[in-house]
Motif scaffolding. Structure first.
Motif, PDB file in Angstrom:
ATOM      1  N   GLN A  87       5.701   1.134   5.769  1.00  0.00           N
ATOM      2  CA  GLN A  87       5.106  -0.281   5.493  1.00  0.00           C
ATOM      3  C   GLN A  87       4.172   0.225   5.168  1.00  0.00           C
ATOM      4  O   GLN A  87       3.838   1.153   4.798  1.00  0.00           O
ATOM      5  CB  GLN A  87       5.042  -0.484   7.324  1.00  0.00           C
ATOM      6  CG  GLN A  87       5.578  -1.437   8.092  1.00  0.00           C
ATOM      7  CD  GLN A  87       4.804  -2.021   9.096  1.00  0.00           C
ATOM      8  OE1 GLN A  87       3.012  -2.310   8.871  1.00  0.00           O
ATOM      9  NE2 GLN A  87       5.483  -2.538   9.946  1.00  0.00           N
ATOM     10  N   PRO A  88       3.197  -1.056   4.216  1.00  0.00           N
ATOM     11  CA  PRO A  88       2.510  -0.454   3.703  1.00  0.00           C
ATOM     12  C   PRO A  88       0.785  -0.533   4.608  1.00  0.00           C
ATOM     13  O   PRO A  88       1.257  -1.314   5.664  1.00  0.00           O
ATOM     14  CB  PRO A  88       1.436  -2.439   2.879  1.00  0.00           C
ATOM     15  CG  PRO A  88       2.707  -3.303   2.987  1.00  0.00           C
ATOM     16  CD  PRO A  88       3.678  -2.413   3.675  1.00  0.00           C
ATOM     17  N   VAL A  89       0.271   0.460   4.568  1.00  0.00           N
ATOM     18  CA  VAL A  89      -0.346   0.716   5.576  1.00  0.00           C
ATOM     19  C   VAL A  89      -2.003   0.960   5.346  1.00  0.00           C
ATOM     20  O   VAL A  89      -2.261   1.330   3.766  1.00  0.00           O
ATOM     21  CB  VAL A  89      -0.125   2.723   6.622  1.00  0.00           C
ATOM     22  CG1 VAL A  89      -0.947   2.916   7.962  1.00  0.00           C
ATOM     23  CG2 VAL A  89       1.414   2.042   7.267  1.00  0.00           C
ATOM     24  N   ASP A  90      -2.617   0.783   5.812  1.00  0.00           N
ATOM     25  CA  ASP A  90      -3.969   0.749   5.833  1.00  0.00           C
ATOM     26  C   ASP A  90      -4.728   1.960   6.002  1.00  0.00           C
ATOM     27  O   ASP A  90      -4.646   2.909   7.761  1.00  0.00           O
ATOM     28  CB  ASP A  90      -5.094  -0.106   6.374  1.00  0.00           C
ATOM     29  CG  ASP A  90      -6.353  -0.236   5.538  1.00  0.00           C
ATOM     30  OD1 ASP A  90      -7.197   0.220   5.486  1.00  0.00           O
ATOM     31  OD2 ASP A  90      -7.081  -1.959   6.586  1.00  0.00           O
TER      32      ASP A  90
ATOM     33  N   ASN B  54       2.496  -2.562  -3.420  1.00  0.00           N
ATOM     34  CA  ASN B  54       0.689  -3.133  -4.061  1.00  0.00           C
ATOM     35  C   ASN B  54      -0.163  -2.772  -3.816  1.00  0.00           C
ATOM     36  O   ASN B  54      -0.291  -2.281  -3.290  1.00  0.00           O
ATOM     37  CB  ASN B  54       0.157  -3.715  -2.702  1.00  0.00           C
ATOM     38  CG  ASN B  54       2.074  -4.859  -2.201  1.00  0.00           C
ATOM     39  OD1 ASN B  54       3.040  -4.562  -2.078  1.00  0.00           O
ATOM     40  ND2 ASN B  54       2.054  -5.913  -2.103  1.00  0.00           N
TER      41      ASN B  54
ATOM     42  N   LYS C 133     -14.825   1.549   0.427  1.00  0.00           N
ATOM     43  CA  LYS C 133     -13.863  -0.078  -0.310  1.00  0.00           C
ATOM     44  C   LYS C 133     -12.762  -0.001  -0.192  1.00  0.00           C
ATOM     45  O   LYS C 133     -11.936  -0.724   0.133  1.00  0.00           O
ATOM     46  CB  LYS C 133     -15.118  -0.085  -0.002  1.00  0.00           C
ATOM     47  CG  LYS C 133     -15.398  -1.672   0.673  1.00  0.00           C
ATOM     48  CD  LYS C 133     -16.442  -2.728   0.163  1.00  0.00           C
ATOM     49  CE  LYS C 133     -15.482  -4.114   0.386  1.00  0.00           C
ATOM     50  NZ  LYS C 133     -16.256  -4.738  -0.881  1.00  0.00           N
TER      51      LYS C 133
ATOM     52  N   ASP D 229      -3.712  -3.325  -5.133  1.00  0.00           N
ATOM     53  CA  ASP D 229      -4.908  -3.056  -4.644  1.00  0.00           C
ATOM     54  C   ASP D 229      -4.994  -3.396  -3.372  1.00  0.00           C
ATOM     55  O   ASP D 229      -3.457  -4.265  -2.733  1.00  0.00           O
ATOM     56  CB  ASP D 229      -5.460  -4.067  -6.168  1.00  0.00           C
ATOM     57  CG  ASP D 229      -4.981  -4.937  -5.961  1.00  0.00           C
ATOM     58  OD1 ASP D 229      -4.573  -6.018  -6.713  1.00  0.00           O
ATOM     59  OD2 ASP D 229      -4.378  -5.883  -4.607  1.00  0.00           O
ATOM     60  N   ARG D 230      -6.300  -3.643  -2.863  1.00  0.00           N
ATOM     61  CA  ARG D 230      -6.437  -4.140  -1.228  1.00  0.00           C
ATOM     62  C   ARG D 230      -6.125  -5.622  -1.443  1.00  0.00           C
ATOM     63  O   ARG D 230      -5.532  -6.094   0.050  1.00  0.00           O
ATOM     64  CB  ARG D 230      -7.574  -3.352  -1.109  1.00  0.00           C
ATOM     65  CG  ARG D 230      -7.499  -1.745  -0.483  1.00  0.00           C
ATOM     66  CD  ARG D 230      -8.615  -1.458  -0.338  1.00  0.00           C
ATOM     67  NE  ARG D 230      -8.814  -2.535   1.482  1.00  0.00           N
ATOM     68  CZ  ARG D 230      -9.321  -2.065   2.765  1.00  0.00           C
ATOM     69  NH1 ARG D 230      -9.093  -0.919   2.858  1.00  0.00           N
ATOM     70  NH2 ARG D 230      -8.994  -3.129   3.405  1.00  0.00           N
ATOM     71  N   GLY D 231      -6.784  -6.493  -2.456  1.00  0.00           N
ATOM     72  CA  GLY D 231      -6.405  -7.206  -2.597  1.00  0.00           C
ATOM     73  C   GLY D 231      -7.365  -8.991  -1.900  1.00  0.00           C
ATOM     74  O   GLY D 231      -6.789  -8.875  -0.665  1.00  0.00           O
ATOM     75  N   ASP D 232      -8.910  -7.592  -1.605  1.00  0.00           N
ATOM     76  CA  ASP D 232      -9.830  -8.205  -0.963  1.00  0.00           C
ATOM     77  C   ASP D 232     -10.596  -9.995  -1.780  1.00  0.00           C
ATOM     78  O   ASP D 232     -10.439 -10.026  -2.331  1.00  0.00           O
ATOM     79  CB  ASP D 232     -10.974  -7.307  -1.216  1.00  0.00           C
ATOM     80  CG  ASP D 232     -10.702  -6.449  -0.533  1.00  0.00           C
ATOM     81  OD1 ASP D 232     -11.998  -6.113   0.378  1.00  0.00           O
ATOM     82  OD2 ASP D 232      -9.856  -5.734  -0.679  1.00  0.00           O
ATOM     83  N   THR D 233      -9.689 -10.608  -0.998  1.00  0.00           N
ATOM     84  CA  THR D 233     -10.537 -12.442  -1.601  1.00  0.00           C
ATOM     85  C   THR D 233     -10.737 -12.549   0.444  1.00  0.00           C
ATOM     86  O   THR D 233     -10.241 -12.440   1.038  1.00  0.00           O
ATOM     87  CB  THR D 233      -9.333 -13.280  -1.435  1.00  0.00           C
ATOM     88  OG1 THR D 233      -7.949 -12.800  -1.151  1.00  0.00           O
ATOM     89  CG2 THR D 233      -8.730 -12.853  -3.240  1.00  0.00           C
TER      90      THR D 233
ATOM     91  N   TYR E   8      -3.708   1.449  -0.038  1.00  0.00           N
ATOM     92  CA  TYR E   8      -3.036   1.097   1.316  1.00  0.00           C
ATOM     93  C   TYR E   8      -1.390   2.393   0.867  1.00  0.00           C
ATOM     94  O   TYR E   8      -1.520   2.217  -0.339  1.00  0.00           O
ATOM     95  CB  TYR E   8      -1.682  -0.788   1.383  1.00  0.00           C
ATOM     96  CG  TYR E   8      -3.150  -0.966   1.952  1.00  0.00           C
ATOM     97  CD1 TYR E   8      -4.303  -1.197   2.539  1.00  0.00           C
ATOM     98  CD2 TYR E   8      -2.509  -2.257   2.673  1.00  0.00           C
ATOM     99  CE1 TYR E   8      -5.087  -1.410   3.057  1.00  0.00           C
ATOM    100  CE2 TYR E   8      -2.759  -2.554   3.406  1.00  0.00           C
ATOM    101  CZ  TYR E   8      -4.287  -2.788   3.135  1.00  0.00           C
ATOM    102  OH  TYR E   8      -4.695  -3.715   3.601  1.00  0.00           O
TER     103      TYR E   8
ATOM    104  N   GLN F  55      -7.609   2.784   6.772  1.00  0.00           N
ATOM    105  CA  GLN F  55      -9.136   2.757   7.804  1.00  0.00           C
ATOM    106  C   GLN F  55      -8.384   2.183   9.304  1.00  0.00           C
ATOM    107  O   GLN F  55      -9.189   2.453  10.273  1.00  0.00           O
ATOM    108  CB  GLN F  55      -9.766   1.809   7.286  1.00  0.00           C
ATOM    109  CG  GLN F  55     -10.834   1.232   8.220  1.00  0.00           C
ATOM    110  CD  GLN F  55     -11.611   0.654   7.366  1.00  0.00           C
ATOM    111  OE1 GLN F  55     -11.487  -0.195   6.441  1.00  0.00           O
ATOM    112  NE2 GLN F  55     -12.692  -0.523   8.520  1.00  0.00           N
TER     113      GLN F  55
END
Lengths: 895, 229
Positions: free
Chosen positions: A741-744, A889, A771, A891-895, A775, A746
């Motif tokens: 899976q995509p894993v963070d 994916n 920051k 980028d982290r897609g920080d939105t 992933y 953090q």
């Protein structure tokens, strides 16, 4: 070598046992063997030394670079023991300083020129004795040696080169050497180097240069060097076989050589030799000396010779064919070189007409072979000598006779034109020219006829009175005789030269073929590759499809074709023929005595250890026999193939043994570790619980509390270990299914820290995560485990009060995660091994663990396609880094 | 715990585990029923109407997930599944089939009791308890407000939906799939990336230290859980 072979078996075994016990004290000797000055022995030795100079304490005891720059460059960085200056008759001679080396006691000493004679006044006369002393002191020695300096080869070398070697070493040094490295350089290149002045010529060499550095000499010496090295390899293979309890016949004392001639008596001699051999329980060999007259043998004689040789093989002899101009000299030389102790030869029945003024071969051999016993056997009525029937045999060469006739005609015509210009005695030169020409191109018979015809034509057409055979001036009779004699001699000589050249050419071609085959096989590794290489080479040489039959894996199983060749359909008959050849160690099939109607020739591949298999060469058609050259190659080629196969087999065996040993070691480690680690916690658990149950122990509140706590902790430890063991076996079995899976990262770090819980109590763990960290694509549960294992180690192996750092960064297309501590770090040699199963760095505090954590971490990281590495940080402490592939994916897609 | 009359059904084929659970739970005044197979479990659940079911996933006659599915056809009794390490897939399947929580063997008694209490409390709670309060975090579902230490926290609609789902199931594991379906709609169930991004952003707003979350706990590979205070 021979000295050992004569000892009874038991003694050798004892020797070996003793040798094994003494070995640790005695140093090992490695000889860099060359065939001549200038082939690069010193260079090779220094090169070998510089490869290990960082790992081994080595000194250059005595290295002579002769000012060669490349060689000197290799000396740099080596410890050089200064030379001792020996005063001798007012001259100072630098010699090796033996005592300084002994006092310094390095692991390895380099000592150039083993055969060197020390200056008078040195401890030992010869340098090889110095080397002995070094070896006895337990110092390993690398040295260099030219093959001509071996004692036993002195005679032979003198014969080849006409130079008598003064500086020799006993052959036992070769036996003693644990390793021999052949330093080879093609003679042409050596001669080139010599011309360019790159070769330093020692001692008397300047004087000997011209005789010594001839290509022929160099070739011969090179062959000697190769043979010595090859014998050594045989020796090692034999030792290997002995130590691996592979049985083979014990070497025999007497060795009998029987000379074979292409006559019907050959068989008689062979049988006589066989009787003698069986009486003496001796090894025996049938030898045929191929003289330049070989091309004069009639097909019948060739057949006879082949039959005789085959008979010898059937009766258990080895066979050999050598070349030489003199049969007797060649036989004696061969017998000496190869340690044959008895020679059997046929008694001449009647004088050979070509040898009216000489001794018969048998007599010559008896005269020449002072130290070898010669047995003379009577023939069976026919000539024991080789018979030549030029007149009869050459009748087939019509073209030569025709050419002779034409040339005599042309000569006569020219003579007729010139008869008024020149004396008849000069015109004779034209005829001589014709004779030489015919002899050169068509051989003996036509040229003799040409000579005779010349006399007749000269008399008839040019000597007055012309057109009659009458001679007016009797001095012309002398001219005729001269013409006949000179013509005849010229014929004989030029025909002989021509034949020699032909034979030499053919031989050279054979040698080149064999050499290139040997080279190819030597450079090939692995059984399959070697088999392929043999098939390909055989196909080229014999111009036939080749198939190799090897014995099956089980006993009594029939032979199986090892190489698949779609062009040859192998049936039962082929296998039967191959099996016969295998079992009887003799050729079978096409144009042999056994199964001559088979579709292929089957040749056994034999080494001293026995028959390894059978080489089958398929017929193109029934009418194409093997050429004589191919027949000869058929004797040498299978042995080459056999040696190559044996080598591959031995390599495989030793590799298997190594693998087995390694896996046994692992098994033991596993058993030790598992039984110990599983039982230890159980001891505490059972102990604590049984104490609690025995109320009589009068346990107070806090004490029983302590016992319960201990039992619980130990049970948890056991649970952890079992979990680890299960994980390892799952990873090894490839049974881990990654739920990617995509894993963070953090998120993962948070979970890992939470899981670490009490174990990291009181420890400061700093987390540095950028920051916008990508992933990763991973199984989050498993990655948590990797982190927990790494953190666990960091906590265990670094002192309290020092922080542990977790950081991560993007390194396209991976994310690198790092766990660093400020502990003692890992010894440099262990950096790779710490990821091995059950491997634990020796740690003074005796920290508990199973040695599985890092192995599991590696298994998990590698299953994800990442890498895990360990390093020491410069300020002290360990850094473990691992990478995981980024998630798709981007980028982290920080939105 | 003397007033405790909670009825527990223990389903496990290992007698020693059943015995251990029986002893432990009886000592805590739970009434314990036992079943060794899936069929016995379903029968016993129908007969004794337990308040909570402890269900082992590895049963001899049928899969624990299958048992969960059967039970869910007629009862909402909380189910806590027991599983061994490394069988995350089964765990998720059981949770998706309607199990309320899971425990990995071996587990400590303390952990088991905490999960049991949480499960029972959730089941007996008023259906829409509007306010969740824990350690300075206050979430009022009715008013759609989130406050940390008295300060308003601004969440995006997706973040709020996720948090709301966790609050409604407070103390219980919510699988990634369930979260995605509720918060983003049925088409996004496989889009774990979106889920992680939103959880991560949400944590930055409500957690004092996002690297060591206190409220929203990750169950790696399975889902998330809002920790009860």
């Amino acid at each position: 070598m021979p000295a050992n072979e004569n000892k009874p078996e038991r003694d050798e075994v004892l020797d070996r046992v003793k040798a094994g016990k003494e070995k640790p004290q005695r140093g090992k000797l490695k000889i860099f063997l060359g065939y001549c000055a200038g082939v690069g022995k010193t260079y090779a030795m220094l090169e070998a030394a510089s490869e290990i100079k960082n790992d081994v304490d080595l000194v250059a005891g005595f290295v002579e670079t002769h000012g060669r720059k490349e060689t000197e460059a290799l000396l740099e960085g080596l410890v050089i023991i200064p030379r001792r200056q020996v005063e001798y008759r007012g001259i100072t001679i630098p010699e090796m300083d033996l005592d300084t080396i002994l006092a310094r006691h390095p692991v390895l000493a380099l000592v150039d020129e083993m055969a060197h004679t020390n200056a008078a006044g040195s401890r030992h006369v010869k340098r090889f004795q110095d080397i002995q002393e070094l070896l006895n002191a337990g110092i390993d020695v690398y040295t260099t040696l030219n093959v001509q300096h071996l004692e036993s080869l002195r005679d032979l070398v003198a014969q080849i080169t006409t130079v008598w070697m003064r500086e020799t070493v006993p052959d036992s040094v070769i036996d003693e050497a644990s390793e021999i490295e052949l330093v080879d350089l093609p003679p042409d290149e050596l001669l080139k180097r010599l011309k360019e002045g790159k070769v330093y010529l020692a001692e008397q060499a300047a004087l000997a240069t011209d005789q010594f550095f001839r290509k022929g000499n160099l070739l011969a010496l090179r062959e000697l060097a190769m043979r010595i090295a090859a014998e050594r390899i045989d020796e090692q293979a034999r030792e290997y076989k002995d130590t691996h309890a592979i049985r083979e016949p014990w070497p025999i004392k007497e060795r009998i050589l029987v000379c074979v001639s292409p006559s019907s008596s050959g068989a008689h001699f062979v049988r006589a030799a066989r009787r003698l051999a069986s009486q003496l329980d001796a090894e025996w060999l049938a030898l045929y000396v191929e003289t330049p007259e070989i091309s004069q043998l009639s097909p019948d004689q060739r057949q006879q010779l082949n039959d005789t040789m085959r008979l010898a093989v059937r009766l258990g002899a080895k066979t050999a064919t050598i070349q030489g101009t003199s049969i007797a000299r060649s036989v004696i030389e061969y017998a000496r070189q190869n340690n044959w102790t008895k020679i059997v030869i046929g008694k001449p029945q009647k004088q050979n007409r070509w040898r009216l003024f000489g001794l018969s071969v048998a007599n010559q051999i008896m005269r020449g072979a002072d130290d070898i016993d010669v047995y003379v056997v009577s023939g069976t009525g026919e000539s024991a000598e080789r018979q030549f029937a030029p007149g009869l045999y050459v009748l087939g060469k019509w073209r030569g006779y025709l050419a002779g006739l034409v040339l005599v005609g042309v000569s006569t015509f020219l003579g007729h034109l010139l008869r008024n210009v020149f004396d008849p005695s000069n015109i004779i030169m034209i005829y001589l020219l014709s004779v030489v020409g015919v002899a050169t191109f068509w051989g003996l018979g036509p040229s003799i006829m040409t000579a005779l015809l010349s006399v007749v034509a000269f008399d008839f057409f040019l000597i007055p009175p012309t057109l009659t055979f009458a001679v007016r001036d009797t001095q012309y009779l002398f001219t005729f005789a001269g013409l006949l004699l000179v013509g005849g001699t010229l014929s004989y000589l030029s025909a002989r030269v021509r034949r020699q050249a032909e034979t030499a050419q053919q031989r050279e071609h054979e040698m080149v073929t064999l050499y290139s085959t040997a080279r190819t096989l030597a450079l090939t590794g692995g059984m399959k590759q070697i088999l392929d290489s043999i098939t390909v080479n055989a196909k080229e040489i014999f111009e036939r499809e080749a198939v190799i039959f090897l014995p099956g894996n089980k006993k009594n199983e029939p032979l199986v074709p090892a190489s698949n060749n779609p062009k040859t359909q192998i049936d039962e008959n082929d296998i039967a023929a191959a099996t016969w050849s295998y079992e009887h160690k003799s050729p079978a099939g096409f144009s042999t005595d056994t199964l001559p109607n088979a579709r292929a020739r089957f040749v056994p591949m034999v080494t001293s250890a026995g028959t390894l298999g059978v080489l089958a060469l398929w017929n193109k058609d029934k009418e194409t026999p093997f050429t004589p050259e191919q027949e000869r190659l058929l004797e040498a080629f299978p042995s080459l193939a056999a040696v190559a196969i044996e080598r591959a087999k031995l390599t495989e065996e030793s590799r298997n043994a190594q693998i087995l040993q390694a896996s046994e070691k692992l098994q033991t480690a596993l058993l030790n570790s598992v039984s110990h680690d599983l039982r230890t916690p159980l001891v505490s658990v059972i102990g604590a619980l049984s104490s609690l149950r025995e109320k009589g122990a009068n346990l107070k509140g806090p004490e029983s509390e302590e016992l319960v706590k201990m039992a619980l902790e130990e049970a948890e430890r056991l649970n952890h270990l079992i979990g680890n063991l299960l994980d390892v076996s799952r990873i090894e079995a490839g049974a881990v299914i990654l739920a990617k899976q995509p894993v963070d990262i953090q998120d993962i770090v948070g979970v890992a820290l939470a899981q670490l819980g009490k174990r990291a109590e009181g420890r400061k763990i700093d987390v540095f995560l950028p920051k916008n960290l990508h992933y990763v694509s991973a199984d989050s549960g498993l990655i948590v485990q990797v982190l927990v294992n790494l953190l666990d180690n960091a906590v265990k192996y670094s002192p309290e009060g020092f922080p542990i750092e977790i950081s991560a960064r993007d390194i396209e297309p991976f994310v690198e995660i790092e766990v660093a501590d400020f502990g003692t770090g890992i010894p440099k040699n262990d950096l790779e091994r710490i990821f091995d199963k059950f491997y634990r760095v020796h740690h003074p505090d005796n920290v508990a663990g199973s040695g599985l954590g890092l192995s599991i971490a590696r298994g998990i990281v590698e299953a994800h396609g990442g890498r895990i590495t360990a390093a020491n940080r410069s300020g002290g402490g360990t850094i473990i880094k691992f990478t995981l592939p980024m998630s798709r994916n981007p980028d982290r897609g920080d939105t | 715990m003397t007033e405790n009359e909670t009825r527990v059904l223990v389903v496990d084929d290992e007698q020693s585990i059943r015995r251990f659970l029986h002893l432990t739970l009886s000592a805590q005044n739970y009434t314990v029923f036992q079943a060794a197979t899936g069929r016995e479990a379903v029968e016993s659940a129908a007969q004794h109407k337990p308040d909570v079911i402890i269900l082992d996933l590895g049963l001899p006659d049928m899969d624990g997930v299958e048992v969960t599915r059967l039970l869910r056809q007629w009862t909402q009794t909380p189910i806590i599944v027991l599983s061994v390490r490394g069988s995350e897939t089964d765990k998720i399947a059981a949770l998706d089939a309607g199990a309320d929580d899971y425990l990995t063997k071996p587990f400590s008694t303390g952990e088991l009791l905490a999960r049991l209490r949480a499960a029972v409390r959730r089941a007996t709670r008023a259906p829409e308890e509007p306010v969740f309060v824990s350690d300075g975090l206050e979430i009022d579902i009715a008013r759609r407000t989130v406050q940390l230490n008295g300060n308003d926290v601004q969440l995006t609609p997706t973040e709020y939906n996720l948090l709301k789902l966790l609050v409604v199931n407070a103390g219980k594991v919510v699988t990634q799939r369930q979260l995605l379906r509720e918060a983003c709609g049925p088409g996004y169930e496989q889009d774990f990336h979106i889920l992680h991004v939103n959880i991560s952003n949400m944590r930055r707003k409500i957690e004092p230290d996002p690297t060591r979350p206190q409220f929203v706990i990750t169950e790696p590979g399975v889902g998330y859980r809002l920790k009860l205070g």
